[in-house]
Each structure stands twice: as structure tokens, then as C-alpha cells.
Design an enzyme around this catalytic site. Structure first.
Site, PDB file in Angstrom:
ATOM      1  N   LYS A   6       0.827  -1.213   0.000  1.00  0.00           N
ATOM      2  CA  LYS A   6       0.000   0.000   0.000  1.00  0.00           C
ATOM      3  C   LYS A   6       0.864   1.268   0.000  1.00  0.00           C
ATOM      4  CE  LYS A   6      -3.651  -2.375  -0.416  1.00  0.00           C
ATOM      5  NZ  LYS A   6      -4.322  -3.251   0.486  1.00  0.00           N
TER       6      LYS A   6
HETATM    7  C1  LIG Z   1      -5.453  -4.318   0.771  1.00  0.00           C
HETATM    8  C2  LIG Z   1      -6.914  -4.137   0.821  1.00  0.00           C
HETATM    9  C3  LIG Z   1      -7.652  -4.417   1.971  1.00  0.00           C
HETATM   10  C4  LIG Z   1      -7.093  -5.147   3.143  1.00  0.00           C
HETATM   11  O1  LIG Z   1      -6.041  -4.534   3.759  1.00  0.00           O
HETATM   12  P1  LIG Z   1      -5.244  -5.335   4.928  1.00  0.00           P
HETATM   13  O2  LIG Z   1      -4.537  -4.254   5.638  1.00  0.00           O
HETATM   14  O3  LIG Z   1      -4.345  -6.300   4.240  1.00  0.00           O
HETATM   15  O4  LIG Z   1      -6.275  -6.004   5.760  1.00  0.00           O
HETATM   16  C5  LIG Z   1      -8.984  -4.077   2.010  1.00  0.00           C
HETATM   17  N1  LIG Z   1      -9.590  -3.531   0.948  1.00  0.00           N
HETATM   18  C6  LIG Z   1      -8.935  -3.282  -0.206  1.00  0.00           C
HETATM   19  C7  LIG Z   1      -9.659  -2.641  -1.333  1.00  0.00           C
HETATM   20  C8  LIG Z   1      -7.573  -3.597  -0.310  1.00  0.00           C
HETATM   21  O5  LIG Z   1      -6.923  -3.389  -1.450  1.00  0.00           O
END
Ligand SMILES: *Cc1c(COP(=O)(O)O)cnc(C)c1O
Length: 397
Positions: free
Chosen positions: A192
Site C-alpha cells: 500500500k
Molecule cells: C489491501 C486491501 C484491503 C485489506 O487490507 P489489509 O490491511 O491487508 O487487511 C482491504 N480492501 C482493499 C480494497 C484492499 O486493497
């Protein structure tokens, strides 16, 4: 002259996403490791305070994932069996898993041309059981929040945003996390825009929701462990409700603090790369460029999603991605729509067939994009995409 090889050979490998880690990040983590407090403590408190200030949210709660943050928010709002939550089909499974874990039913509303949930479709799907809307800011481009907020006000619905892609974005000048939603969950997963390895955060402007999430975040214990060890009656606690284990460690939070300080810079680098891609690929009719932000909104460019105009090409999406892979450009697909996963058959309400999401999925893929990419990486990606598009062009149009 060197003859053209049958199989193209990769001259460079560009991975889909690399974390952007600098020496400040490393020093901050090392300091926690030397300091004797590894779990939720002063670095979590600092991250929460700084993230709240950054977004304008009144409260921020660090959690160990965005999935946990979404589940925590929905649970703290009291959602459960018999309730319906309207969300998008074009998202990661985490979004619907968070709904299903409360016992509520996800209802999918198709996307609009911006890849985000279409507020008119949401309106059409509202039933007396609808309790909440869960919009996802796909790729880091904000949903039409005015339409969602006004529908929610009209119908008395909660709004919980999945802002996993949207750290550092704004919607019409309002920072994501500081708007009118009940809660906004961010992801700090390794790929991210801001990463803590694994981690997340929930922002809210409701003091009561914040207190309830804070309590449920750590087993339903009335006070956080860190406070407990600094008070005189330090051994006592009460479990007032059966909660979850969703707190973030200070090791992760320290990384979040240093990453947050660079977030705007990292996002500007992403936006610059996205602009270079668009500039270099816009003349190819085989490709459709991603939707962009309008007005006073800032896009996070978490993902750069291309779509193929398949009638102009002799190969399909899978073939195109495989060719890019052979040239050393590693792409991905975001996302396999929720109704296509076997786990959700029987759990989903599908009054909307989500035709647009299913059709777009067939021709979409995401180019490598991260702030740690070099200019040479960017050039390589552009060159390989152009090469594959031209090589597989349907001739004699
Ligand atoms: C990455 C992601 C998540 C989950 O994030 P985590 O921190 O891994 O739980 C949720 N929604 C979307 C759209 C994502 O891309």
C-alpha cells in the site's frame, strides 16, 4: 544484424510493487527494538495522533490490518445477522469478509465508469434491512461521497469507507478520513502507499464509536495494556465484552510514523509515474487509460489500471499480461470481482448482476506502480507495454 528472437528476452525485471523503505524507517524500527516495549504503546499513540491531525479526523485507532479495522467498525456500530451492507463487486475479498464476519449480508451494487460504486445503484438496492454503505476508493480515486453521504442521511444508514488505497487522498478538498462517514479504514499492508509491513488504522469523528472500537480492539478490555502498566493498580482489568485482538505493535507503528512523514512525497512520485504512463500510452487505440480525479480531489495512484480494447487486439488480457511478464514487466489484476469467488456463492445478495464490473474485469490489468521505482523501471514498463500492443495489433483496420 541480430535476428529477432522468437521469445522476447527480458532486459530488466520490474516487480509489481516494492515497499519504499528508507534509513529513517529502519532507524525508527531499530529504536523500538532497543526500547523494551514492542506491543501497542507510545509509537501507536504517536501514529494515531499524527494520522488524526493529517486527515482532520477527531480520532484514529491503529489496528493490525484494514480488514480488522473494517470488521471492528462494523461490529462496533452493532451490525449483525439480518442486516444488509451495500458494497462494490470490484474490491479485495477483505471488504466482504469484514461484513460477513459480523453476520450481516453483503449486497453488491455495480460500479460506474470511475470503477467506484455507483450511488444510484446503491439507492436502488436499499431495503428496510439496509444498515450501512461500504464504499471502496478504487485505486485511490475517491467515490462520489456527496451522493453517498446524502443518501445515508436520507435513509439513516451508516457509512464505513474502505480507504485501503486512499491514504493521502482528498475528496473535493476534504482529506479522506476527515469527512462525514462514521468510520474510515486504511491499510498499511506491504504494497500500500503507506506501509507498516502489516497494519491499518480506523479514523472516526465520533467519540462514542472510537471508545467502543478501542475497547473491542483489545479483547473488550476496559483499558489499553500500555496505560495499565503505568497506573498504580496495574494488575486489574475487566473484560466488559467479548472483543477481538486487533491492536497494532509499536514495531509496525514506528514505521507508520516515518512513512506518514513522507506520504505526500511518495504519493507525488506515484502521480508523476502515472502521468508518465498516460502520456506515453495515450496514442495507442488498443489501450484505455484509467479514470482520473476531477475537481478538487487528489488521487493516490495506488494502482494504474489499463483496459484493453480487445477488438483491436489479437490477444486477450491473460495473453497480454503473460507477454509483459516475459518482457520483465510484472503486472497484476485488481480485482477478480467478488461474485466470481467460490466462497461467496450463497452468501451474496445479487439483485444487481454487476454487469459493468464483470465486463471490465475481462480486459483490465494493473501496471507496476510504486514510489520506489526508478526512471529506468518506468521506461521499461512503457516500452514493454507499447511493444506488446503493437506486436499483437489486429492488422488491416
Ligand atoms: C489491501 C486491501 C484491503 C485489506 O487490507 P489489509 O490491511 O491487508 O487487511 C482491504 N480492501 C482493499 C480494497 C484492499 O486493497
Amino acid at each position: 544484424m541480430i535476428p529477432l528472437a522468437e521469445t522476447p528476452v527480458a532486459t530488466r525485471t520490474v516487480r509489481f510493487a516494492l515497499p519504499d523503505i528508507d534509513e529513517d524507517d529502519i532507524a525508527a524500527v531499530a529504536e523500538v527494538l532497543r526500547g523494551g516495549w514492542l506491543s501497542s504503546g507510545p509509537r501507536c499513540a504517536e501514529l494515531e495522533e499524527k494520522f488524526a491531525a493529517y486527515t482532520g479526523a477527531k480520532h484514529a485507532l491503529a489496528v493490525n490490518s484494514c480488514t480488522a479495522g473494517l470488521h471492528l467498525a462494523l461490529a462496533a456500530l452493532g451490525l449483525g445477522a439480518g442486516d444488509e451492507v451495500i458494497t462494490t463487486p470490484l474490491t479485495f475479498c477483505a471488504t466482504v469478509n469484514a461484513i460477513l464476519h459480523t453476520g450481516a449480508t453483503p449486497v453488491l451494487a455495480d460500479i460506474g465508469p470511475d470503477f467506484n460504486i455507483d450511488p444510484e445503484r446503491v439507492r436502488a438496492l436499499c431495503t428496510p434491512r439496509t444498515r450501512a454503505i461500504l464504499p471502496v476508493h478504487m485505486a485511490g480515486l475517491s467515490c462520489d461521497m456527496d451522493a453517498i453521504w446524502s443518501l445515508a442521511r436520507e435513509r439513516g444508514l451508516f457509512v464505513v469507507e474502505d480507504a485501503a488505497h486512499a491514504a493521502g487522498t482528498t475528496y473535493q478538498g476534504i482529506p479522506t478520513g476527515g469527512g462525514a462517514s462514521d468510520a474510515v479504514a486504511f491499510s498499511f499492508y506491504a504494497t500500500k502507499n503507506l506501509t507498516t509491513g502489516e497494519g491499518g488504522l480506523v479514523a472516526t469523528s465520533s467519540a462514542s464509536l472510537y471508545e467502543r472500537m478501542r475497547m473491542l480492539c483489545l479483547h473488550g478490555i476496559d483499558r489499553h495494556a500500555w496505560n495499565r502498566y503505568t497506573s498504580p493498580r496495574n494488575w486489574h482489568y475487566d473484560v466488559s465484552e467479548c472483543g477481538f485482538k486487533y491492536n497494532l505493535s509499536d514495531i509496525n507503528a514506528a514505521l507508520g510514523v516515518t512513512q506518514l512523514a513522507r506520504l505526500d512525497r511518495m504519493n507525488r512520485r506515484r502521480a508523476h509515474i502515472a502521468a508518465q504512463y498516460s502520456q506515453a500510452l495515450r496514442d495507442l487505440p488498443e489501450l484505455q487509460l484509467p479514470p482520473t480525479a476531477t475537481g478538487d480531489s487528489v488521487h493516490a495512484w495506488h494502482l494504474y489500471i489499463l483496459r484493453l480494447n480487445t477488438r483491436l487486439l489479437a490477444i486477450d488480457r491473460a495473453g497480454f499480461v503473460a507477454e509483459l511478464q516475459r518482457l520483465g514487466t510484472h503486472c497484476s489484476v485488481h480485482f477478480i470481482p467478488i461474485p466470481l469467488h467460490s466462497a461467496y456463492r450463497g452468501f451474496l445478495e445479487m439483485p444487481d448482476p454487476c454487469m459493468r464490473a464483470l465486463a471490465e474485469y475481462e480486459r483490465m490489468f494493473s501496471l507496476p506502480l510504486c514510489s520506489a521505482m526508478s526512471n529506468e523501471d518506468v521506461e521499461h514498463v512503457i516500452e514493454s507495454v507499447r511493444k506488446v500492443a503493437v506486436r499483437h495489433r489486429k492488422c488491416a483496420r
